[in-house]
Design a protein around this motif. Structure first.
Motif, PDB file in Angstrom:
ATOM      1  N   ILE A   1      -0.663   9.479   4.565  1.00 44.66           N
ATOM      2  CA  ILE A   1      -1.511   9.745   5.618  1.00 44.66           C
ATOM      3  C   ILE A   1      -2.841   9.551   5.354  1.00 44.66           C
ATOM      4  O   ILE A   1      -3.611   8.556   6.086  1.00 44.66           O
ATOM      5  N   ASP A   2      -3.353   9.928   4.214  1.00 43.66           N
ATOM      6  CA  ASP A   2      -4.541  10.138   3.916  1.00 43.66           C
ATOM      7  C   ASP A   2      -5.212   8.281   3.459  1.00 43.66           C
ATOM      8  O   ASP A   2      -6.397   8.139   3.895  1.00 43.66           O
ATOM      9  N   ARG A   3      -4.329   7.723   2.628  1.00 42.69           N
ATOM     10  CA  ARG A   3      -4.706   6.482   2.204  1.00 42.69           C
ATOM     11  C   ARG A   3      -4.269   5.338   3.075  1.00 42.69           C
ATOM     12  O   ARG A   3      -4.881   4.574   3.463  1.00 42.69           O
ATOM     13  N   THR A   4      -2.823   5.158   3.044  1.00 37.67           N
ATOM     14  CA  THR A   4      -2.245   3.976   3.833  1.00 37.67           C
ATOM     15  C   THR A   4      -2.639   3.876   5.013  1.00 37.67           C
ATOM     16  O   THR A   4      -3.092   2.951   5.529  1.00 37.67           O
TER      17      THR A   4
ATOM     18  N   MET B   1      -7.923   1.250  -8.206  1.00 43.47           N
ATOM     19  CA  MET B   1      -7.531   1.499  -6.733  1.00 43.47           C
ATOM     20  C   MET B   1      -8.014   0.291  -6.144  1.00 43.47           C
ATOM     21  O   MET B   1      -7.313   0.086  -5.110  1.00 43.47           O
ATOM     22  N   GLY B   2      -9.286  -0.280  -6.373  1.00 44.77           N
ATOM     23  CA  GLY B   2      -9.575  -1.665  -5.818  1.00 44.77           C
ATOM     24  C   GLY B   2      -8.650  -2.804  -5.875  1.00 44.77           C
ATOM     25  O   GLY B   2      -8.289  -3.666  -4.957  1.00 44.77           O
ATOM     26  N   PHE B   3      -7.749  -2.642  -6.873  1.00 47.02           N
ATOM     27  CA  PHE B   3      -6.823  -3.852  -6.983  1.00 47.02           C
ATOM     28  C   PHE B   3      -5.695  -3.607  -5.854  1.00 47.02           C
ATOM     29  O   PHE B   3      -4.883  -4.683  -5.372  1.00 47.02           O
ATOM     30  N   GLY B   4      -5.420  -2.236  -5.351  1.00 47.06           N
ATOM     31  CA  GLY B   4      -4.424  -1.943  -4.399  1.00 47.06           C
ATOM     32  C   GLY B   4      -5.059  -2.459  -3.100  1.00 47.06           C
ATOM     33  O   GLY B   4      -4.813  -3.303  -2.302  1.00 47.06           O
TER      34      GLY B   4
ATOM     35  N   GLY C   1     -10.594   1.650  -2.315  1.00 45.01           N
ATOM     36  CA  GLY C   1     -11.445   1.770  -3.944  1.00 45.01           C
ATOM     37  C   GLY C   1     -12.881   2.285  -3.420  1.00 45.01           C
ATOM     38  O   GLY C   1     -13.127   3.296  -4.251  1.00 45.01           O
ATOM     39  N   VAL C   2     -13.177   1.974  -2.251  1.00 44.84           N
ATOM     40  CA  VAL C   2     -14.674   2.522  -1.963  1.00 44.84           C
ATOM     41  C   VAL C   2     -14.437   4.048  -1.747  1.00 44.84           C
ATOM     42  O   VAL C   2     -15.320   4.794  -2.051  1.00 44.84           O
ATOM     43  N   VAL C   3     -13.428   4.291  -0.940  1.00 44.43           N
ATOM     44  CA  VAL C   3     -13.178   5.753  -0.374  1.00 44.43           C
ATOM     45  C   VAL C   3     -13.201   6.672  -1.818  1.00 44.43           C
ATOM     46  O   VAL C   3     -13.735   7.638  -2.051  1.00 44.43           O
ATOM     47  N   ALA C   4     -12.432   6.121  -2.698  1.00 42.21           N
ATOM     48  CA  ALA C   4     -12.040   6.595  -3.951  1.00 42.21           C
ATOM     49  C   ALA C   4     -13.425   7.123  -4.798  1.00 42.21           C
ATOM     50  O   ALA C   4     -13.463   8.004  -5.654  1.00 42.21           O
ATOM     51  N   THR C   5     -14.470   6.222  -4.542  1.00 45.87           N
ATOM     52  CA  THR C   5     -15.602   6.548  -5.442  1.00 45.87           C
ATOM     53  C   THR C   5     -16.303   7.987  -5.177  1.00 45.87           C
ATOM     54  O   THR C   5     -17.200   8.427  -5.924  1.00 45.87           O
TER      55      THR C   5
ATOM     56  N   MET D   1       0.808  -1.275   0.152  1.00 44.53           N
ATOM     57  CA  MET D   1       0.057   0.045  -0.148  1.00 44.53           C
ATOM     58  C   MET D   1       0.887   1.302  -0.013  1.00 44.53           C
ATOM     59  O   MET D   1       0.659   2.214  -0.709  1.00 44.53           O
ATOM     60  N   ALA D   2       1.961   1.201   0.925  1.00 42.90           N
ATOM     61  CA  ALA D   2       2.931   2.208   0.901  1.00 42.90           C
ATOM     62  C   ALA D   2       3.344   2.685  -0.642  1.00 42.90           C
ATOM     63  O   ALA D   2       4.041   3.636  -0.676  1.00 42.90           O
TER      64      ALA D   2
END
Lengths: 344, 480
Positions: B308-311, B192-195, B200-204, B150-151
C-alpha cells in the motif's frame, strides 16, 4: 522600408539598454548607487564600532587607530570623522573623541547585529566556525534595528555570542573585556576560557585551529617569556605569549588540576568498557548539541561501548537502554570520567 | 478591596521583566541543556522508585551474537553483499513471469479489444488513437513493467527493514559515505533507489540531518532504477554483445550493464562530495544512528504496508503522469504542421545536437516525452524510429508504442535509424545520467517543498549526462 525597420530596431534596442541602465532600484545605475551608499554606511558604522569598543575596554580611539582598524589612510579617516561630527554622531571635546547618544546607539546596534548573527550561524546553520566572523562583518551592516530585535527573539534572546562576548541588550551598554589573559595566569591554577578575541583574524584562526573554544577548562603547565605550555580539555598546547594575550580566562577556584586531567573523551574508551558522562565539550554547539542531549548523553549517564563498525568508525554505544552509533568526531565531544571506567 | 489596591500589592510588569532579565544573566550555559538534564534525572528517579529489575538488564544474548556476526570485520560485508544479491536476483527473475502475464493481458489482448470496442461504437480515428493508442497503451505499459518488480522488491526490502538489519548496513557502510559528506543511512536510500528512485527519495525521511538528507535526495537518481535496467540490458545485448565472439557475448553485455550501474554508485559519491563542499555547505548537519533491537518480522503486516505505502503509492503517481504523457506521445506523432508531424519537426531540429552528443534526435525526443517513466523509453524510441525511417511491416502505426520479440529485429531497425556502437554506449550512459522521471521529480518537490532543489535535481544529472556523452563522442571520433 528597410531603413524604417532599422530605425525601429535601434529605438527598441535603445529603450532596452536605457531600461537596463536606469530602471529604478534594479537598473545598473541604481545598483551601483546602492553599493556606493552601502560602502559609505559601512565605513561610518565601522568607525563608530571601533570608537565604542575602544571606550568599553578602556582604550582611547585615535585617528591612527581608526585608520588602522578600517584600513584607510589617516587623511580619509579625518574626512570620515568630520562627516560623523557633521551628522551629530560624535564630538571632539578637548581633542578627545566622544560619541553622541545617536552615534553610541548606532555603534551598539552594529555590535549587537554582529554578535547575534554569529550566534545565529552557530546555532541554526551548518556554516563552518571559521566563517562566522567574516560573514557577520558583512551582515552587521545589512540588518535593520527591527530585524535585529526579531533575530534576537528568534534565538531566544541570547546573552553571549559563540566567542563568549556579551551581546548588548536593546537598552544596553557595551561590556568591556575585563577578564585576565592566559598570560597572567599562575601555573597549576584551573581556569575557564571565557573569550577568544576574533580580531586580528589571523591570530583567531590559529587559536581555532588548535581547537580552543570559550567554555573549555584549562591550566598552565609552565610559563616562560617565550612560550606558555598549557592543558585545555584533554590536550596540551604551546602558545607564544603574543597569541596567548588573545585568550581571556577566569579562575575556577573549586577545581584542582587533577580533577580536570581525570576527564577523558568517549572516543578513548575501548570495546566493552563502561563509564559515566561528565558533560559535552563547548565545541559542540547548536543542533548537534541538542541532538546528543536528547539521545541521553547528559552528565551522570552510564555509557558502554557496544560494538565497532567493521570499517573502524562509527562506534555503537549503549546509553540508557538503547544502542546509538556515533562518529569519532562526535565521541570526541563527550567528556567522560576515566577514573570511573570499568570493563564488563 | 479595590483595583488600585490590588495593583499596588502585585509587582508591575516592568519589575517582573527586570527581574527575569537579571536572573537570565546569571544562568550559565545553555538553558536547553539544563532542562534536558533535569528531565533525565527526574525520569531516572521515578523509574528507580517504580520499576524493579531482576538482576541487571542487559541486551538479549541473541541480539549480541547476531550483531557480532553482522558487523564483524570478517563476515559483515560478505553477508551484506550476499543478502542484497539474493534480493535482486529474486526481484529480477521473479518479476519476469507476472510482467509477461500483465503485458499479454493489458497490451496483447486488452489493446486490440479496446480498439474494436471503440470502432464498434463509431468513434472517430483520432479519438480512438488519442485514448486507446495514446493514454491507455502508455498507462498499461507503465503498469505492466513497473508493478511486478516493485511488488517483489519492496516487501523484501521492508522485511529486512522490519527485522532491524538495515540500520546495521548503515552502521557498516557509514565510513564510506562519510568520506563524501553523506550519512550511512544513505546506503539504504540508494539501495531503495535501485528499486525505484521515487521510493528512494521518500525513504530519505529516515535521515534526520537536513544536509545529509538533501544530499541523499539529490544523488538518488544515480542509483540505476528498475525502469532503466531493461533499457541497459537490451542495448548492451543487442549492440555490445555482438562485438565479441558469441561465447563471450553474455559476459560482455553483463559487464557493460554492471559497469554503468557502478558508474552510478561512483557518481553518487563524487557528486555528494562536491555538493557537500559547495552548495550544501551551510546546511545543518548532525549525525546519529540508532540501532534498534532485532524483531521477528511481521510478514502479513509487512506485505500489506509495503504494497500500500510503497508500491501502490509510487504506481499511482506514475499512472497520473502516464495518462497525459501517453496522449502527448500519440499527438506528437499524429499532429501534422506544414507537411510533417510535430515529432518529425522536433527530431529534425534536435538531430544535429543529438548526433554531436553521440546520440540522435529520436533519443532526445523519446527522453522528453517519455518523462513519466523510464520504462517506456525503448517502446517510444522504436515507434519514433519506425516513423522516421518509414520502415514497413514493423510496429503498429504512428504514435503506437511497441516492443520487438527478437533482438535481431531490434538491431536491424535501430541500425536503419542510423545507430552505431557509439549511439548504443551513449544511450546507456544517458539512461543513467538524465533528469529523473516526473514521478520522482514530483516526489522530490513534495519531500523538499522547494522548487529550487527540484530543478537542481533535474538539471544536475542532465548536465552531467550531456557532458559525459559529449566527452565520450568527442574522444570516440578522435580515436576512430
Amino acid at each position: 522600408m528597410k531603413a524604417g525597420m532599422n530605425t525601429a530596431y535601434t529605438i527598441v534596442a535603445g529603450l532596452v539598454a536605457s531600461a537596463v541602465a536606469f530602471w529604478p532600484r534594479r537598473g545598473i545605475l541604481a545598483r551601483w548607487r546602492q553599493a556606493q551608499e552601502l560602502a559609505r554606511r559601512t565605513r561610518r558604522e565601522d568607525a563608530l564600532k571601533h570608537i565604542l569598543k575602544s571606550e568599553a575596554s578602556g582604550r582611547v580611539a585615535t585617528l591612527q587607530s581608526i585608520a588602522g582598524a578600517l584600513q584607510i589612510t589617516t587623511g580619509n579617516a579625518a574626512g570620515l570623522l568630520e562627516e560623523l561630527a557633521a551628522h551629530d554622531l560624535l564630538t571632539f571635546e578637548g581633542g578627545r573623541l566622544r560619541l553622541r547618544p545617536t552615534g553610541r546607539e548606532m555603534g551598539l546596534h552594529v555590535v549587537r547585529a554582529h554578535r547575534l548573527w554569529e550566534s545565529y550561524l552557530a546555532e541554526q546553520t551548518g556554516v563552518a566556525e571559521d566563517e562566522w566572523h567574516y560573514r557577520a562583518e558583512k551582515q552587521e551592516h545589512l540588518l535593520s534595528p527591527a530585524q535585529t530585535l526579531e533575530l534576537a527573539a528568534r534565538l531566544g534572546h541570547p546573552t553571549r555570542d559563540p566567542h563568549g562576548d556579551a551581546i548588548p541588550g536593546a537598552d544596553g551598554t557595551l561590556e568591556g573585556e575585563q577578564d585576565q589573559s592566559l598570560n597572567g595566569v599562575e601555573p597549576e591554577t584551573p581556569v575557564l576560557i571565557t573569550h577568544l578575541e576574533d580580531e586580528p583574524e589571523t591570530v583567531y584562526r590559529q587559536l581555532m585551529a588548535l581547537g580552543l573554544r570559550p567554555g573549555m577548562r584549562a591550566f598552565v603547565i609552565e610559563r616562560s617569556t617565550t612560550r606558555i605550555r598549557f592543558w585545555a580539555d584533554g590536550n596540551e598546547h604551546v602558545l607564544a605569549p603574543v597569541l596567548a594575550e588573545n585568550v581571556s580566562v577566569k579562575p575556577l577556584p573549586e577545581f584542582r588540576p587533577a580533577d580536570l586531567v581525570e576527564e577523558e573523551y568517549l572516543s578513548g574508551l575501548k570495546l566493552g568498557e563502561r563509564t559515566r558522562v561528565v558533560g559535552l565539550s563547548r565545541a559542540c554547539r547548536g543542533p548537534e548539541r541538542r541532538r546528543l542531549l536528547d539521545l541521553g548523553f547528559v552528565p551522570g549517564t552510564l555509557v558502554e561501548v557496544d560494538m565497532v563498525s567493521p570499517a573502524g568508525d562509527p562506534t555503537a554505544y549503549r546509553v540508557r537502554g538503547s544502542v546509538v552509533a556515533l562518529r569519532r568526531e562526535q565521541a570526541n565531544l563527550i567528556r567522560v570520567n576515566s577514573g570511573d571506567a570499568e570493563s564488563t | 478591596m479595590n483595583a488600585s489596591d490590588a495593583h499596588s500589592r502585585s509587582p508591575s510588569a516592568e519589575t517582573i521583566l527586570a527581574a527575569t532579565q537579571r536572573w537570565r544573566q546569571q544562568l550559565s550555559g545553555d538553558l536547553h541543556e539544563h532542562i534536558v538534564e533535569a528531565i533525565y534525572s527526574r525520569a531516572a528517579r521515578i523509574t528507580d522508585r517504580a520499576v524493579s529489575r531482576p538482576g541487571r538488564a542487559a541486551r538479549p544474548t541473541f541480539d549480541r551474537t547476531l550483531d557480532r556476526v553482522l558487523t564483524s570485520r570478517l563476515t559483515g560485508f560478505p553477508i551484506m553483499i550476499l543478502l542484497f544479491a539474493i534480493m535482486f536476483w529474486i526481484t529480477i527473475t521473479g518479476a519476469n513471469v507476472p510482467s509477461g502475464m500483465i503485458a499479454s493481458l493489458l497490451i496483447d489482448q486488452g489493446h486490440p479489444w479496446l480498439r474494436s470496442l471503440f470502432g464498434a461504437a463509431g468513434s472517430p480515428w483520432w479519438l480512438t488513437g488519442l485514448i486507446v493508442d495514446g493514454m491507455y497503451l502508455g498507462t498499461a505499459w507503465v503498469v505492466s513493467v513497473m508493478l511486478p518488480p516493485m511488488a517483489i522488491f519492496f516487501p523484501l526490502f521492508t522485511l529486512l527493514e522490519d527485522f532491524g538489519y538495515l540500520p546495521r548496513v548503515a552502521f557498516n557502510l557509514d565510513r564510506l559515505f562519510k568520506s563524501s559528506g553523506a550519512h550511512g543511512k544513505q546506503a539504504m536510500t540508494t539501495m531503495m533507489g535501485f528499486g525505484c528512485n521515487a521510493a528512494g527519495v521518500v525513504a530519505t525521511r529516515i535521515i534526520d540531518s537536513p544536509r545529509e538528507r538533501l544530499l541523499a535526495i539529490l544523488t538518488n537518481n544515480f542509483a540505476l532504477c528498475n525502469g532503466r535496467w531493461p533499457t541497459q540490458i537490451l542495448i548492451a545485448t543487442v549492440f555490445l554483445g555482438t562485438l565479441v565472439p558469441a561465447s563471450l557475448a553474455g559476459l560482455a553485455s553483463a559487464a557493460a550493464v554492471t559497469g554503468v550501474a557502478l558508474l552510478g554508485v561512483l557518481l553518487t559519491f563524487v557528486v555528494g562530495w562536491a555538493l557537500s563542499r559547495t552548495v550544501l555547505k551551510g546546511e545543518v548537519s548532525t549525525f546519529s544512528l540508532e540501532l534498534p533491537p532485532y524483531r521477528p518480522p511481521r510478514l502479513w503486516q509487512t506485505l500489506y504496508t509495503s504494497l500500500i505505502d510503497r508500491t501502490l503509492f509510487v504506481l499511482w503517481r506514475a499512472v497520473v503522469f502516464a495518462l497525459p504523457a501517453g496522449a502527448v506521445i500519440w499527438l506528437v506523432a499524429n499532429v501534422y504542421v506544414g507537411g510533417d508531424s510535430l515529432a518529425g519537426h522536433f527530431i529534425r531540429v534536435a538531430d544535429p545536437v543529438g548526433v554531436f552528443l553521440g546520440l540522435n534526435g529520436v533519443i532526445l525526443l523519446a527522453y522528453v516525452i517519455a518523462i513519466p517513466a523510464n520504462e517506456i523509453v525503448i517502446p517510444t524510441v522504436l515507434m519514433l524510429t519506425v516513423m522516421v525511417t518509414g520502415t514497413q511491416n514493423v510496429g503498429a502505426g504512428a504514435g503506437v508504442m511497441f516492443e520487438l520479440d527478437s533482438d535481431d529485429a531490434v538491431r536491424q531497425l535501430l541500425s536503419a535509424g542510423g545507430w552505431t556502437t557509439l549511439t548504443a554506449v551513449n544511450l546507456m550512459l544517458f539512461s543513467l545520467l538524465h533528469n529523473p522521471c516526473s514521478t520522482t521529480l514530483y516526489t522530490i518537490y513534495k519531500e523538499t517543498g522547494s522548487a529550487k532543489w527540484t530543478v537542481a535535481s533535474a538539471l544536475l544529472p542532465l548536465g552531467l549526462g550531456f557532458a559525459v556523452c559529449g566527452l565520450v563522442a568527442w574522444s570516440w571520433r578522435l580515436l576512430s
